[in-house]
Write an enzyme that holds these catalytic residues in place. Sequence first.
Site, PDB file in Angstrom:
ATOM      1  N   HIS A 157       0.816  -1.172  -0.025  1.00  0.00           N
ATOM      2  CA  HIS A 157      -0.110  -0.207  -0.068  1.00  0.00           C
ATOM      3  C   HIS A 157       0.767   1.252  -0.223  1.00  0.00           C
ATOM      4  O   HIS A 157       1.207   1.894  -1.018  1.00  0.00           O
ATOM      5  CB  HIS A 157      -0.704  -0.045   1.164  1.00  0.00           C
ATOM      6  CG  HIS A 157      -1.956   1.066   1.206  1.00  0.00           C
ATOM      7  ND1 HIS A 157      -2.163   1.885   2.489  1.00  0.00           N
ATOM      8  CD2 HIS A 157      -2.477   1.851   0.526  1.00  0.00           C
ATOM      9  CE1 HIS A 157      -3.029   2.827   2.218  1.00  0.00           C
ATOM     10  NE2 HIS A 157      -3.226   2.726   0.723  1.00  0.00           N
ATOM     11  N   CYS A 180      -0.390   0.315   9.509  1.00  0.00           N
ATOM     12  CA  CYS A 180      -0.746   1.436   9.111  1.00  0.00           C
ATOM     13  C   CYS A 180      -2.290   1.993   8.589  1.00  0.00           C
ATOM     14  O   CYS A 180      -2.893   2.767   9.006  1.00  0.00           O
ATOM     15  CB  CYS A 180       0.158   2.087   7.990  1.00  0.00           C
ATOM     16  SG  CYS A 180       1.874   2.347   8.428  1.00  0.00           S
ATOM     17  N   HIS A 181      -2.506   0.887   7.686  1.00  0.00           N
ATOM     18  CA  HIS A 181      -3.818   1.237   7.145  1.00  0.00           C
ATOM     19  C   HIS A 181      -4.562  -0.157   7.171  1.00  0.00           C
ATOM     20  O   HIS A 181      -5.713  -0.238   6.227  1.00  0.00           O
ATOM     21  CB  HIS A 181      -3.873   1.959   5.590  1.00  0.00           C
ATOM     22  CG  HIS A 181      -2.920   2.984   5.628  1.00  0.00           C
ATOM     23  ND1 HIS A 181      -1.629   3.136   5.253  1.00  0.00           N
ATOM     24  CD2 HIS A 181      -3.369   4.211   5.920  1.00  0.00           C
ATOM     25  CE1 HIS A 181      -1.311   4.411   5.464  1.00  0.00           C
ATOM     26  NE2 HIS A 181      -2.068   5.151   6.018  1.00  0.00           N
ATOM     27  N   GLY A 182      -4.395  -0.834   7.840  1.00  0.00           N
ATOM     28  CA  GLY A 182      -4.871  -2.355   8.173  1.00  0.00           C
ATOM     29  C   GLY A 182      -4.994  -3.314   6.939  1.00  0.00           C
ATOM     30  O   GLY A 182      -5.984  -4.017   6.724  1.00  0.00           O
TER      31      GLY A 182
END
Lengths: 275, 175, 407
Positions: free
Chosen positions: B120, B139-141
């Site tokens: 990502h 960070c963003h799953g």
Amino acid sequence: MTMHRTLIALALAASLGVAGAAQAQEHDTPKPPAQKWSFSGPFGNFDQAQLQRGFKIYKEVCSSCHSMSLVSFRNLAEPGGPGFSEAQVEALAAEYKIADLDDKGQPIERPGRPADTFPAPFPNAAAAAAANGVAPPDFSTLAKARTYERGFPWFVFDIFSQYQEQGPDYIHAILTGYEEAPKGFTVPSGGHYNKYFPGHVIAMPAPLTDGQVTFDDGAPQTLEQYSHDVAAFMVWASEPHMVQRKRVGFQVMIFLIVLTGLLYFTKKKVWSAVH
Amino acid sequence: MTTVPSAEHSRRDFLYIATGSVAAVGAAATLVPLITQMNPDASTIAAGAPIEVDLAPIADGQIIKVFWRSKPIFIFHRTQKEIDEAKSVDVATLPDPESDAQRTKPGHEPWLVVIGICTHLGCIPIAHEGEYHGWFCPCHGSQYDTAGRIRKGPAPKNLVLPPYQFVSDTRIRIG
Amino acid sequence: MSGHSTYQPQNAFLQWFEKRLPIGGLIHSSFVAYPTPRNLNYWWTFGGILSFMLGVQIITGIVLAMHYTPHVDLAFKSVEGIMRDVNYGWLLRYLHSNGASMFFIAVYIHIFRGMYYGSYKEPREVLWILGVIIYLLMMATGFLGYTLPWGQMSFWGATVITNFFSAIPGVGEAIVTWLWGGYAVGNPTLNRFYSLHYLLPFVIAGVVVLHVWALHVAGQNNPAGIEPKSDKDTVPFTPYATVKDGFFIAVFCIMFAWFVFYTPNFLGHADNYVPANPAVTPQHIVPEWYYLPFYAILRAIPNKLLGVCALFGSILILAFLPWLDTSKVRSARYRPLFRQFFWLFFAVCIGLGYLGAMPAEGVYVTIARVLTFYYFAHFIIVLPLLGIFEKTKPLPNSISESVLSKA
């Protein structure tokens, strides 16, 4: 750091006797005779075989006291240098032991890799000075760090003749300049008489003699040859991109002369209306 | 100034164009060193040479992290259960369809070697976490499975495989 | 920057933009329509050359800063890393180090040109003083930059120059310690010198803008030293001055390239390839060539405080030149006596430069004292008196007349 500095200071103080004598007799030091070098002038190029021989001398003789810590094994295979193959460099690097840490953070020695720099013979400057009286200078930039006074008007001519081989000339002169001290000249203990060293008293004993290093390419195994070869190698070590520099320089010069010529005629055309 | 004959005129134009072009070529050539100097230098490239890793000390189910070219490399010694889990998925349903065989070297199925950087935005995912027992990026799953494939979250691609080969059964060479 | 422009963009967007920010008109009036005297010779191209060199130094400097590390243990190594490993690093560094010398060659020619043709005289005093400020900033920048490779000359140069301030009575030592950030030149010194070396070129660029602004208010001086009277005396900056400057910048670049590619270390000092060693001073401490005349003045005076004062005074006195020269005639072309003294002064500066590189002993000191005396006498005695006693040649009526009479 302070401790370190104190040690250096002490070591230097010990060698001050040598330096003091040096200053007194600086003026009667003859100038190093100018040698012929393949790398001089605008189209100068390193002689690969000579650099390989010079490296052999460094490896077998000089490196026992002199470090060359800004030069990496990989440099030996880079274009414009001694022209060793990648495989040769890998094998050569592996001959050296490099201090490193293992996975658990314990100090180990592992075989060298091309990316490593040449390991120094002494752990630090103070140790080098303690073992030798004076710390032997590092070879990485030494050929550019040594010179001799050219004097007027020679230094002006040097701009045009591109003479800039004071370093290798000096190194060659030092290596061939060991001789008996003249009558009445007392060499302090730990010093050696050298005709070309400023003040004549050098801490380094004569490092090279005829036949000391074996060459495989049939080059004469003489002190004269050794001195040339190791000096050439040191020039390469201190200026590894010299060949590229001179080549790009020639292209830039041609370009600039063409551009200047065109601008000259353009300027004349533009101004022709005014004059 | 008198009137300029047309032959004279075109000669002048040619001169101006030639001068301008040569100057432009010079300016462009000057940009080359100014731009390439920002590329990795020779010492960085040399330091990015291949590394060898001994797999023997890595226990079943353990993931170790080594660095190659300043990137974290995850070496995952998978258990049979984790291998089976990775193999049982219907590849067609994955966001970035790749079979487990494509992600490992033949004959060395227990070993998964991936670059430990979330596809990502470059964070380092945490091992053995998330719904798929692979990695979870804090960070963003993004969630990765036991073959390092993206299963859930914003990351578009599976964890990247670095170039590597087995030198022996217990030793790999990355790079 | 002078007058208002007749610039009218064709393009609708540019017209819209011009109404809101008339930058096109500013550029047009400053660098296109700006009238330049038609009799300018090639000595007048050095302003353009200096702008070019400032650009070269800033661009190569920013690039070098991407690879340089301002730490005593790493500075020398990182510079060598630039020379060995960074792509074209050797080229960028040699451009920057030789560029500094080229910058000074150009600025000295520019200054001597101004002196010869009386460019500092009314109404160009502020223009001249701004130039002196630029020169001072250049000297500071050059000195700070020379310390960065952290070789022997860097270290000992920094030590000697910062010790100038120890000559100040009472607070001298405190000031030097403050400059160093320690009890000797060390890591804090290197770090702050790096910061300032990065800052000052932009200050120079700012003062250069003022310098050019002042130039465009007063107009350029010219070899005849008389003001343009009609359109016949001037030509538009573009294309006439631009192409002439361009041509001579190219000529200058040939010399620049010669040094960079063929003798890149000629203008440097071998000792700076020896890493800094706080325990050993090199046998002959010599500053970069462009400081040598001032270094000779410093050493000519046996008193520490007076020596430092003379050194700074020798530069600051330039700022008073517009008032020290009492002659109403600008150009040396019409001042036969001044012309001789000008060349004598020029020779004295060269002589001081030579002595600055020689050891401070024996006959060298005596000569340096004589030359130092003349250096100051030129400003304080010769120039004021010449203006009173010199019989100048008749000036031409106009620039075009002076051009035609030569043709």
